[in-house]
Write a protein that holds these residues in place. Structure first.
Motif, PDB file in Angstrom:
ATOM      1  N   LEU A 279       4.487   6.259   4.125  1.00  8.70           N
ATOM      2  CA  LEU A 279       4.187   6.586   5.515  1.00  8.70           C
ATOM      3  C   LEU A 279       5.416   6.461   6.408  1.00  8.70           C
ATOM      4  CD1 LEU A 279       0.625   5.097   6.121  1.00  8.70           C
ATOM      5  CD2 LEU A 279       1.370   7.390   6.749  1.00  8.70           C
ATOM      6  N   LEU A 280       6.230   5.456   6.157  1.00  6.07           N
ATOM      7  CA  LEU A 280       7.412   5.267   6.984  1.00  6.07           C
ATOM      8  C   LEU A 280       8.529   6.240   6.607  1.00  6.07           C
ATOM      9  CD1 LEU A 280       7.540   1.360   7.194  1.00  6.07           C
ATOM     10  CD2 LEU A 280       6.869   2.952   8.997  1.00  6.07           C
ATOM     11  N   ARG A 281       8.650   6.539   5.318  1.00 12.11           N
ATOM     12  CA  ARG A 281       9.736   7.402   4.854  1.00 12.11           C
ATOM     13  C   ARG A 281       9.468   8.863   5.188  1.00 12.11           C
ATOM     14  NH1 ARG A 281      10.591   6.498  -1.174  1.00 12.11           N
ATOM     15  NH2 ARG A 281      11.614   4.601  -0.410  1.00 12.11           N
ATOM     16  N   ASP A 282       8.239   9.330   4.951  1.00  6.89           N
ATOM     17  CA  ASP A 282       7.897  10.739   5.183  1.00  6.89           C
ATOM     18  C   ASP A 282       6.433  10.830   5.587  1.00  6.89           C
ATOM     19  OD1 ASP A 282       7.748  13.478   5.283  1.00  6.89           O
ATOM     20  OD2 ASP A 282       7.769  13.770   3.098  1.00  6.89           O
TER      21      ASP A 282
ATOM     22  N   ILE B 226      -6.461   5.213   0.719  1.00  8.04           N
ATOM     23  CA  ILE B 226      -5.039   4.927   0.914  1.00  8.04           C
ATOM     24  C   ILE B 226      -4.881   3.482   1.372  1.00  8.04           C
ATOM     25  CG2 ILE B 226      -4.544   7.333   1.520  1.00  8.04           C
ATOM     26  CD1 ILE B 226      -4.242   6.425   4.428  1.00  8.04           C
ATOM     27  N   GLY B 227      -3.662   2.973   1.261  1.00  8.56           N
ATOM     28  CA  GLY B 227      -3.373   1.608   1.701  1.00  8.56           C
ATOM     29  C   GLY B 227      -2.518   1.612   2.951  1.00  8.56           C
ATOM     30  N   LEU B 228      -3.089   1.143   4.059  1.00  9.04           N
ATOM     31  CA  LEU B 228      -2.318   0.967   5.298  1.00  9.04           C
ATOM     32  C   LEU B 228      -1.773  -0.451   5.283  1.00  9.04           C
ATOM     33  CD1 LEU B 228      -4.701   2.673   7.899  1.00  9.04           C
ATOM     34  CD2 LEU B 228      -2.650   3.629   6.832  1.00  9.04           C
ATOM     35  N   GLY B 229      -0.615  -0.625   4.626  1.00  7.76           N
ATOM     36  CA  GLY B 229      -0.185  -1.972   4.333  1.00  7.76           C
ATOM     37  C   GLY B 229      -1.200  -2.567   3.380  1.00  7.76           C
ATOM     38  N   PRO B 230      -1.672  -3.779   3.645  1.00  9.63           N
ATOM     39  CA  PRO B 230      -2.647  -4.404   2.758  1.00  9.63           C
ATOM     40  C   PRO B 230      -4.080  -3.944   2.997  1.00  9.63           C
ATOM     41  CG  PRO B 230      -2.097  -5.892   4.546  1.00  9.63           C
ATOM     42  CD  PRO B 230      -1.241  -4.671   4.738  1.00  9.63           C
ATOM     43  N   VAL B 231      -4.319  -3.145   4.019  1.00 10.44           N
ATOM     44  CA  VAL B 231      -5.674  -2.714   4.364  1.00 10.44           C
ATOM     45  C   VAL B 231      -6.025  -1.430   3.626  1.00 10.44           C
ATOM     46  CG1 VAL B 231      -7.210  -1.968   6.215  1.00 10.44           C
ATOM     47  CG2 VAL B 231      -5.537  -3.785   6.632  1.00 10.44           C
ATOM     48  N   GLU B 232      -7.128  -1.443   2.906  1.00 11.78           N
ATOM     49  CA  GLU B 232      -7.609  -0.238   2.230  1.00 11.78           C
ATOM     50  C   GLU B 232      -8.380   0.618   3.228  1.00 11.78           C
ATOM     51  OE1 GLU B 232      -8.609   1.497  -1.904  1.00 11.78           O
ATOM     52  OE2 GLU B 232      -7.490  -0.300  -1.399  1.00 11.78           O
TER      53      GLU B 232
ATOM     54  N   GLY C 154       0.827  -1.194   0.000  1.00 10.37           N
ATOM     55  CA  GLY C 154       0.000   0.000   0.000  1.00 10.37           C
ATOM     56  C   GLY C 154       0.867   1.251   0.000  1.00 10.37           C
ATOM     57  N   HIS C 155       0.587   2.168   0.910  1.00 11.67           N
ATOM     58  CA  HIS C 155       1.384   3.394   1.045  1.00 11.67           C
ATOM     59  C   HIS C 155       2.321   3.322   2.250  1.00 11.67           C
ATOM     60  CE1 HIS C 155      -2.072   4.820  -1.424  1.00 11.67           C
ATOM     61  NE2 HIS C 155      -1.104   5.444  -2.060  1.00 11.67           N
ATOM     62  N   MET C 156       2.634   2.076   2.659  1.00 17.45           N
ATOM     63  CA  MET C 156       3.470   1.868   3.832  1.00 17.45           C
ATOM     64  C   MET C 156       4.836   2.534   3.679  1.00 17.45           C
ATOM     65  SD  MET C 156       4.572  -1.810   5.380  1.00 17.45           S
ATOM     66  CE  MET C 156       5.927  -2.034   6.521  1.00 17.45           C
ATOM     67  N   VAL C 157       5.444   2.437   2.492  1.00 12.29           N
ATOM     68  CA  VAL C 157       6.767   3.020   2.279  1.00 12.29           C
ATOM     69  C   VAL C 157       6.698   4.538   2.442  1.00 12.29           C
ATOM     70  CG1 VAL C 157       8.611   3.373   0.605  1.00 12.29           C
ATOM     71  CG2 VAL C 157       7.519   1.135   0.795  1.00 12.29           C
TER      72      VAL C 157
ATOM     73  N   ARG D 287       4.060  -2.058  13.570  1.00 10.03           N
ATOM     74  CA  ARG D 287       3.061  -3.135  13.661  1.00 10.03           C
ATOM     75  C   ARG D 287       1.738  -2.716  13.031  1.00 10.03           C
ATOM     76  NH1 ARG D 287       4.005  -7.440  16.984  1.00 10.03           N
ATOM     77  NH2 ARG D 287       1.789  -7.682  17.454  1.00 10.03           N
ATOM     78  N   THR D 288       1.426  -1.437  13.061  1.00 10.42           N
ATOM     79  CA  THR D 288       0.194  -0.950  12.441  1.00 10.42           C
ATOM     80  C   THR D 288       0.188  -1.216  10.943  1.00 10.42           C
ATOM     81  OG1 THR D 288      -0.091   0.785  14.095  1.00 10.42           O
ATOM     82  CG2 THR D 288      -1.169   1.132  11.984  1.00 10.42           C
ATOM     83  N   LEU D 289       1.339  -1.118  10.314  1.00  8.30           N
ATOM     84  CA  LEU D 289       1.423  -1.212   8.857  1.00  8.30           C
ATOM     85  C   LEU D 289       1.776  -2.601   8.351  1.00  8.30           C
ATOM     86  CD1 LEU D 289       3.299   2.159   8.244  1.00  8.30           C
ATOM     87  CD2 LEU D 289       0.846   1.720   8.060  1.00  8.30           C
TER      88      LEU D 289
END
Length: 357
Positions: free
Chosen positions: A23-26, A43-49, A18-21, A180-182
């Motif tokens: 979210l973690l980067r910036d 948005i994608g929180l990891g695999p969760v839409e 998803g948008h994990m990268v 862990r959230t992502l």
């Protein structure tokens, strides 16, 4: 899950991640970019839409309709692993009962006593600093808020070694929460060193609190702290909080009173450093009102510039970037239909950065 075609998707979503990268980067840059795509954005929180809410009016609607937009989603589910059903995480079905039972702990007659404890802890910390000394302010402020929270919760009834270990456990858990959230749910149960450390910290923290609560119930005396107030709390039927419920609330106050408070104070000092004209106004106010002593509860109304510094800090750098909720039944928000089970996300940071507001 199918989402309405009227809700645009944030760009650069990766398969599974998803948008994990982003979210973690910036994380703050990513959250700031969302309103450009609409008031509601997928948005994608990891695999969760998830659906991010970027409009203040829609956010207020979401928060007021707490039966439909209940506490849940990836972030709240992970935080609930730590806090249990504390006030921050408990669902709609139990929140009002818990709120009524906890409310007496924050009666004005007790708040003044808590403030006196805070003033003492703050004074002791500041007096330990020397002119010209270089300090890691985040670490210093975390130590100070930890001391304040512990003294407010337990007075001095908990041995220092036990308290220090509890604070280390809280720090370990909070540090791992975002990752862990992502992560995809299956990865959370793998026997990795990180997962084992996380579970061990929660288990040890719960075990220590269980012993403290048992000992306090046995002693029976009101020590004027939050723990005593929670043990004494009763509803209209004479029922009170169970030991597990008290433990949930205590851990909630621990996390809220240490990590987020220290982060907000550290940002306040950083922002004052970047705005020396405001820093000079605030310093003049403190010198005029306090004349070198530590602030007390009665001084707060006489420190309006300091109050505005804190408020503006929370606007620019809120310690919690976003919060998730879960839609419990099919509903509408912003003219779009959201199905039961949809994860929604709101961010004070996103809204408070929008120039239009």
């Amino acid at each position: 899950m199918t989402f309405p075609s009227g809700i645009a998707a944030a760009p650069n979503r990766l398969p599974l991640l998803g948008h994990m990268v982003s979210l973690l980067r910036d994380p703050l840059g990513f959250l700031s970019s969302l309103p450009a795509h609409g008031d509601l954005v997928r948005i994608g929180l990891g695999p969760v839409e998830a659906v991010a809410v970027c409009d203040p009016g829609l956010t207020q609607e979401l928060l007021r309709r707490d039966r439909v937009f209940d506490k849940g989603g990836p972030l709240l589910d992970r935080v609930r692993e730590v806090l249990g059903d504390g006030l921050v995480t408990c669902p709609y079905s139990s929140h009002r009962r818990h709120r009524r039972l906890v409310q007496p702990a924050f009666h004005p007659s007790r708040t003044a006593d808590y403030a006196a404890v805070m003033s003492r802890c703050i004074g002791e910390m500041v007096e330990s600093w020397d002119d010209g000394q270089k300090l890691d302010m985040k670490a210093e402020l975390h130590a100070m808020t930890s001391a304040v929270t512990a003294a407010t919760l337990f007075t001095h009834s908990v041995p220092r070694p036990v308290l220090r270990q509890m604070l280390r456990d809280v720090d370990d858990v909070v540090r791992m929460l975002m990752a862990r959230t992502l992560l995809p749910a299956p990865l959370l149960t793998w026997p990795t060193a990180g997962n084992r450390a996380y579970e061990r910290a929660i288990t040890d923290l719960r075990a220590a609190l269980a012993e403290i609560i048992t000992a306090r119930r046995r002693a029976g005396a009101d020590q004027g702290d939050l723990l005593s107030a929670l043990i004494a709390a009763q509803d209209e039927d004479g029922g009170g909080l169970s030991d597990l419920e008290i433990s949930d609330q205590v851990i909630t106050f621990f996390v809220a009173g240490t990590e987020t408070t220290a982060t907000a104070l550290a940002w306040a000092l950083s922002l004052l450093d970047a705005h020396p004209d405001i820093a000079e106004q605030q310093r003049a106010e403190v010198d005029s009102v306090l004349a070198g002593r530590t602030a007390g509860y009665g001084d707060l109304p006489r420190l309006p510039i300091t109050s505005r510094v804190i408020t503006e800090t929370l606007r620019l750098r809120p310690p919690v970037w976003f919060v998730t909720r879960t839609v419990r039944e099919d509903t509408e928000l912003g003219g779009q239909t959201l199905a039961a089970g949809t994860t929604v996300l709101y961010s004070a940071f996103t809204i408070q950065q929008r120039a239009v507001w």
